[in-house]
Design an enzyme around this catalytic site. Structure first.
Site, PDB file in Angstrom:
ATOM      1  N   CYS B  98       0.839  -1.203   0.000  1.00 40.90           N
ATOM      2  CA  CYS B  98       0.000   0.000   0.000  1.00 40.90           C
ATOM      3  C   CYS B  98       0.878   1.259   0.000  1.00 40.90           C
ATOM      4  O   CYS B  98       1.854   1.336   0.732  1.00 40.90           O
ATOM      5  CB  CYS B  98      -0.878  -0.019   1.246  1.00 40.90           C
ATOM      6  SG  CYS B  98      -1.789   1.496   1.527  1.00 40.90           S
ATOM      7  N   CYS B 102      -4.185   7.185  -1.332  1.00 38.08           N
ATOM      8  CA  CYS B 102      -5.565   7.225  -1.838  1.00 38.08           C
ATOM      9  C   CYS B 102      -6.541   7.732  -0.782  1.00 38.08           C
ATOM     10  O   CYS B 102      -7.588   8.287  -1.120  1.00 38.08           O
ATOM     11  CB  CYS B 102      -5.989   5.850  -2.330  1.00 38.08           C
ATOM     12  SG  CYS B 102      -5.981   4.607  -1.050  1.00 38.08           S
ATOM     13  N   THR B 189      -3.786   4.918   8.000  1.00 41.01           N
ATOM     14  CA  THR B 189      -2.810   4.493   6.999  1.00 41.01           C
ATOM     15  C   THR B 189      -2.002   5.683   6.482  1.00 41.01           C
ATOM     16  O   THR B 189      -2.565   6.655   5.991  1.00 41.01           O
ATOM     17  CB  THR B 189      -3.540   3.819   5.820  1.00 41.01           C
ATOM     18  OG1 THR B 189      -4.261   2.706   6.319  1.00 41.01           O
ATOM     19  CG2 THR B 189      -2.568   3.371   4.746  1.00 41.01           C
ATOM     20  N   GLU B 255       0.182   1.644   9.737  1.00 39.93           N
ATOM     21  CA  GLU B 255      -0.953   2.335  10.358  1.00 39.93           C
ATOM     22  C   GLU B 255      -0.583   2.882  11.731  1.00 39.93           C
ATOM     23  O   GLU B 255       0.325   2.364  12.389  1.00 39.93           O
ATOM     24  CB  GLU B 255      -2.153   1.386  10.479  1.00 39.93           C
ATOM     25  CG  GLU B 255      -2.965   1.236   9.202  1.00 39.93           C
ATOM     26  CD  GLU B 255      -2.287   0.465   8.090  1.00 39.93           C
ATOM     27  OE1 GLU B 255      -1.338  -0.299   8.391  1.00 39.93           O
ATOM     28  OE2 GLU B 255      -2.685   0.613   6.924  1.00 39.93           O
ATOM     29  N   HIS B 290     -13.459   5.045  -1.622  1.00 42.26           N
ATOM     30  CA  HIS B 290     -12.392   4.215  -1.078  1.00 42.26           C
ATOM     31  C   HIS B 290     -12.583   2.743  -1.458  1.00 42.26           C
ATOM     32  O   HIS B 290     -11.616   2.019  -1.689  1.00 42.26           O
ATOM     33  CB  HIS B 290     -12.337   4.395   0.437  1.00 42.26           C
ATOM     34  CG  HIS B 290     -10.956   4.184   0.976  1.00 42.26           C
ATOM     35  ND1 HIS B 290      -9.841   4.712   0.395  1.00 42.26           N
ATOM     36  CD2 HIS B 290     -10.507   3.467   2.044  1.00 42.26           C
ATOM     37  CE1 HIS B 290      -8.768   4.338   1.064  1.00 42.26           C
ATOM     38  NE2 HIS B 290      -9.146   3.579   2.061  1.00 42.26           N
ATOM     39  N   TYR B 294     -10.121  -0.648  -4.363  1.00 38.03           N
ATOM     40  CA  TYR B 294      -9.514  -1.932  -4.014  1.00 38.03           C
ATOM     41  C   TYR B 294      -9.257  -2.874  -5.197  1.00 38.03           C
ATOM     42  O   TYR B 294      -8.315  -3.654  -5.174  1.00 38.03           O
ATOM     43  CB  TYR B 294     -10.341  -2.616  -2.918  1.00 38.03           C
ATOM     44  CG  TYR B 294      -9.889  -2.157  -1.545  1.00 38.03           C
ATOM     45  CD1 TYR B 294     -10.112  -0.851  -1.129  1.00 38.03           C
ATOM     46  CD2 TYR B 294      -9.199  -2.997  -0.701  1.00 38.03           C
ATOM     47  CE1 TYR B 294      -9.669  -0.405   0.105  1.00 38.03           C
ATOM     48  CE2 TYR B 294      -8.753  -2.569   0.542  1.00 38.03           C
ATOM     49  CZ  TYR B 294      -8.986  -1.278   0.938  1.00 38.03           C
ATOM     50  OH  TYR B 294      -8.525  -0.846   2.156  1.00 38.03           O
ATOM     51  N   CYS B 297      -5.810  -1.285  -6.523  1.00 37.47           N
ATOM     52  CA  CYS B 297      -4.578  -1.512  -5.742  1.00 37.47           C
ATOM     53  C   CYS B 297      -4.377  -2.991  -5.438  1.00 37.47           C
ATOM     54  O   CYS B 297      -3.281  -3.523  -5.592  1.00 37.47           O
ATOM     55  CB  CYS B 297      -4.570  -0.659  -4.478  1.00 37.47           C
ATOM     56  SG  CYS B 297      -5.809  -1.062  -3.263  1.00 37.47           S
ATOM     57  N   GLU B 441      -6.088  -6.486   6.343  1.00 38.31           N
ATOM     58  CA  GLU B 441      -6.323  -5.207   5.674  1.00 38.31           C
ATOM     59  C   GLU B 441      -7.351  -5.369   4.557  1.00 38.31           C
ATOM     60  O   GLU B 441      -8.189  -4.501   4.327  1.00 38.31           O
ATOM     61  CB  GLU B 441      -4.996  -4.661   5.139  1.00 38.31           C
ATOM     62  CG  GLU B 441      -5.013  -3.168   4.854  1.00 38.31           C
ATOM     63  CD  GLU B 441      -5.554  -2.843   3.497  1.00 38.31           C
ATOM     64  OE1 GLU B 441      -6.062  -1.716   3.318  1.00 38.31           O
ATOM     65  OE2 GLU B 441      -5.496  -3.695   2.598  1.00 38.31           O
TER      66      GLU B 441
END
Lengths: 102, 480
Positions: B98, B102, B189, B255, B290, B294, B297, B441
Site C-alpha cells: 500500500c 488514496c 494508513t 498504520e 475508497h 480496491y 490496488c 487489511e
C-alpha cells in the site's frame, strides 16, 4: 543520413500491460540509431513535433493525446496502427511505419 | 509536482511526533519500521515524473489548468475515475504494498462535493474553503491522511452517549479564530509520513451529536497531534533484509493511532462544523470512493502474487502440472474480477451538484465485498502452490552463516539452474504479501464486510426486482 526528426512520445501508464512499453521504446530507438535515422524523441506535448508515437501497453490504447493534430504511429499491445503485429516484429515494423509517415 | 526525493526530504523538515514500541522516534524518515512505507508513498511522486506512467499519475487541474499529481485531483468525469483505478493498479505493481495516498485523495473528493451541498442548504462558506484547500494541495503536492475511523468505544452507543466523550473526535471550543478539537483516529494508513490530516466524521449523526459533525484539516505536526505506530505481523523482520520479503516497500500501509489532544484549527481549514445532517452523506461518499480503489490496488498487488506463485512453481519444477496451471488460472480470474468491479463502478460514475464525479455506489460496494473474500482465496492458492516451506524457512542469518549456510544452499534448492537464494527470496516475498496483516487489511480496509452489505441492500433496488417477478408471474399487469 536523414535530417533531424522530432518524434513526440506518449505512453499509456501501463496498468496491465501486454508488452513492456519502455522496452519497446528502447528497441525502436536502438534500431533507428542503427539505421542512421536521426529521431529525437521528445515529450508528447512539446511544440514542433513532426510525428506522435504512442506506445500503449494493451489494445485498449487509453493514453490521452491530442486528436488528429499531427501524424501518429500507434503501438498498442501487439498491434501497430490497429493491425496485429507480433512482439518480435513490433519495434522493426514501428520504425518502418514512422519512416513511411515522414 | 514534488519528486520522490523532495517528498522524503520534506518529511525530515516536519516535527511529527511518533512513538513506536514504547520509544519516541527522533528520525522517523530513516527508521526501519517506517521507511518502507515512506518508500511506497514516494513511488506516487516518482512515477508522476516518469514518461511511462505520467498519463495515469498526472492530470490537468480543473482549478488552475496546471499539470498536477492525480492524487490531488477532483474527478471531473468517469474517465478520471477509470484512470484512478488504472493508476492504483500500476503503482501496486511497482510496490507490492500500500502506498497510502488514496485515503486523502478520497477525502478531498468526498468533501469537495459535500461542502458544496452544505453551502446550498445553509449558505455557509465551506466549499470556497475546500476549493482553496484543494488548490493548496495541488500547489504543494502534500500528502494527506484521510482520517475517518474514530475509536468508537461502545459500538452500541451513539457518540454523545459514550462514557468518554473523546471516543469520537469532537469540538470542545469555538472562538473567532477557529475551533479546538479532541479525540483520536484509529488505524490511520500513512499518517506518520503524511504532511496533513483531513479529519472527517465516521458515522451518520443526529442533532444531539452535532458537536461530532466535524471536518477539518490540520498539519500532521500541529501542537497536540501525536501518532502511535501500529505493530504488524513479523514487523521485527523490518530489521532484516531478505527475511522482510519486500524489503523496500514493506507490507500494507503502516498504520497509526493518531491522538488529537486539544488541537487548534483555524476557520479557513474547517469544512463542516455542526451540520450533522450531512455527516452520513460525507461518510458514504468517502466510503464509495475508497471501496472503488480496491480492485485497482489489490489487483496490482495480486499481479505480483500471481507472478511470485508462477515463479515458485517453476523453481519447484511443477509448473507443467495441470492442477498448478488451473490454480494460476483461478488466481488470474479472481484478480481480474476485482479489477472489473472497480472499472465498472468508475465507468458508471455520476455527477454531483458540485460538478465533481462520484462512483456507482452499488458496484463499488460489490467490488470491496469481493475483496474481503477473493484476496484470501488468491493468497490461499498461493500457499497451496508454494508448499509448506513458506512457513518453515530458517532465517537469512542461517542462510549466510559460514557453517550452516552451505546446508541451506544445498537443501533449499529446487530445480537445477536456479540458485537457492532466488527460491528463498520468492518464498519470503510470498510470505510477506499473503500472510498476516495484508489479509486483515483486505477484510477491514475501507470498511468491514457488513458495511458493504448494508450499502448493497440499500442500493439493490429490491422493489424493482420484485415488481419484475410479480409481472412475470401474472400477479401484476404492465399498468400496475
Amino acid at each position: 543520413m536523414t535530417s533531424l526528426i522530432k518524434v513526440g512520445l506518449k505512453f499509456c501508464g501501463s496498468c496491465n500491460p501486454h508488452i513492456q512499453v519502455g522496452q519497446i521504446y528502447r528497441e525502436i530507438k536502438e534500431k533507428a540509431l542503427r539505421a542512421g535515422l536521426d529521431l529525437r524523441f521528445r515529450p508528447w506535448d512539446e511544440p514542433g513535433c513532426d510525428l506522435l508515437l504512442v506506445i500503449s501497453g494493451c489494445p485498449a490504447d487509453c493514453a490521452e493525446r491530442p486528436v488528429h493534430t499531427i501524424r501518429e504511429v500507434i503501438v498498442a499491445g501487439e498491434t501497430l496502427n490497429r493491425k496485429p503485429c507480433s512482439r518480435e516484429r513490433l519495434a522493426k515494423e514501428t520504425l518502418t511505419s514512422i519512416e513511411s509517415k515522414l | 509536482m514534488r519528486t520522490d526525493l523532495e517528498y522524503i526530504d520534506s518529511l525530515r523538515r516536519l516535527n511529527t511526533v511518533i512513538y513506536a514500541s514504547g520509544e519516541k522516534l527522533d528520525n522517523f524518515a530513516d527508521h526501519p519500521l517506517i521507511r518502507p512505507h515512506i518508500n511506497a508513498a514516494a513511488m506516487t511522486y516518482k512515477m508522476a515524473h516518469d514518461p511511462e506512467f505520467e498519463d495515469l499519475l498526472t492530470v490537468k487541474s480543473h482549478l488552475t489548468g496546471r499539470k498536477i499529481n492525480r492524487f490531488t485531483h477532483i474527478h471531473q468525469g468517469p474517465e478520471d475515475l477509470v484512470k484512478k483505478v488504472k493508476m492504483l493498479r500500476a503503482i501496486s505493481q511497482q510496490t507490492g504494498s500500500c502506498y497510502q495516498r488514496c485515503v486523502g485523495f478520497d477525502g478531498i473528493n468526498a468533501l469537495y462535493s459535500t461542502t458544496y451541498d452544505i453551502d446550498q442548504q445553509y449558505g455557509s462558506d465551506y466549499h470556497r474553503r475546500m476549493k482553496n484547500y484543494v488548490e493548496h494541495l495541488q500547489e504543494t503536492d502534500n500528502m494527506v491522511v484521510g482520517a475517518m475511523t474514530d475509536p468508537k468505544g461502545d459500538r452500541g452507543l451513539k457518540p454523545g452517549q459514550q462514557d468518554d466523550p473523546d471516543m469520537y473526535v469532537h469540538v470542545i471550543e469555538k472562538n473567532d479564530e477557529g475551533i479546538v478539537i479532541r479525540g483520536a483516529k484509529t488505524h490511520q494508513t500513512g499518517a506518520v509520513n503524511s504532511h496533513e490530516i483531513l479529519i472527517m466524521p465516521t458515522v451518520a449523526l443526529t442533532e444531539e451529536d452535532k458537536n461530532y459533525a466535524l471536518a477539518c484539516a490540520v498539519p500532521i505536526d500541529a501542537p497536540g497531534v501525536l501518532h502511535i505506530f501500529g505493530r504488524q505481523v513479523n514487523d521485527s523482520r523490518k530489521f532484516d533484509q531478505i527475511d522482510q520479503g519486500n524489503a523496500c516497500f514493506g507490507v500494507v500501509g503502516g498504520e497509526a493511532l493518531t491522538i488529537l489532544e486539544d488541537v487548534f484549527v483555524p476557520w479557513e481549514r474547517v469544512f463542516m462544523c455542526g451540520e450533522y445532517d450531512f455527516a452520513g452523506t460525507l461518510v458514504e461518499r468517502f466510503a464509495c470512493y475508497h471501496r472503488q480503489n480496491y480492485g485497482g490496488c489489490k489487483g496490482g498487488v495480486s499481479d505480483v502474487i500471481v507472478g511470485a506463485s508462477t515463479a515458485i512453481a517453476k523453481m519447484n519444477g511443477v509448473e507443467r502440472a495441470s492442477h498448478i496451471k488451473d490454480k494460476i488460472v483461478e488466481m488470474i480470474h479472481l484478480t481480474e474480477t476485482v479489477y472489473c468491479c472497480s472499472i465498472a463502478c468508475s465507468s458508471q460514475g455520476r455527477s454531483t451538484p458540485s460538478g465533481a464525479y462520484g462512483v456507482d455506489p452499488l458496484l463499488a460496494n460489490v467490488g470491496k465485498l469481493n475483496i474481503t473474500r477473493f484476496i484470501y482465496e488468491i493468497c490461499r492458492i498461493s500457499h497451496d502452490i508454494a508448499g509448506g516451506l513458506l512457513a518453515t524457512l530458517p532465517s537469512e542469518k542461517d542462510f549466510k552463516h559460514p557453517e550452516i549456510g552451505p546446508y541451506m544452499e544445498k537443501y533449499i534448492k529446487g530445480v537445477s539452474g536456479t540458485p537457492s537464494e532466488e527460491r528463498y527470496r520468492i518464498l519470503r516475498l510470498l510470505e510477506n504479501m499473503t500472510a498476516g496483516t495484508a489479509l486483515v487489511e483486505s477484510m477491514h480496509g475501507a470498511g468491514s464486510p457488513q458495511a458493504q452489505r448494508v450499502m448493497i441492500l440499500r442500493q439493490g433496488n429490491l422493489a424493482h426486482k420484485e415488481k419484475l417477478a410479480r409481472k412475470m408471474a401474472g400477479i401484476e399487469s404492465e399498468s400496475d
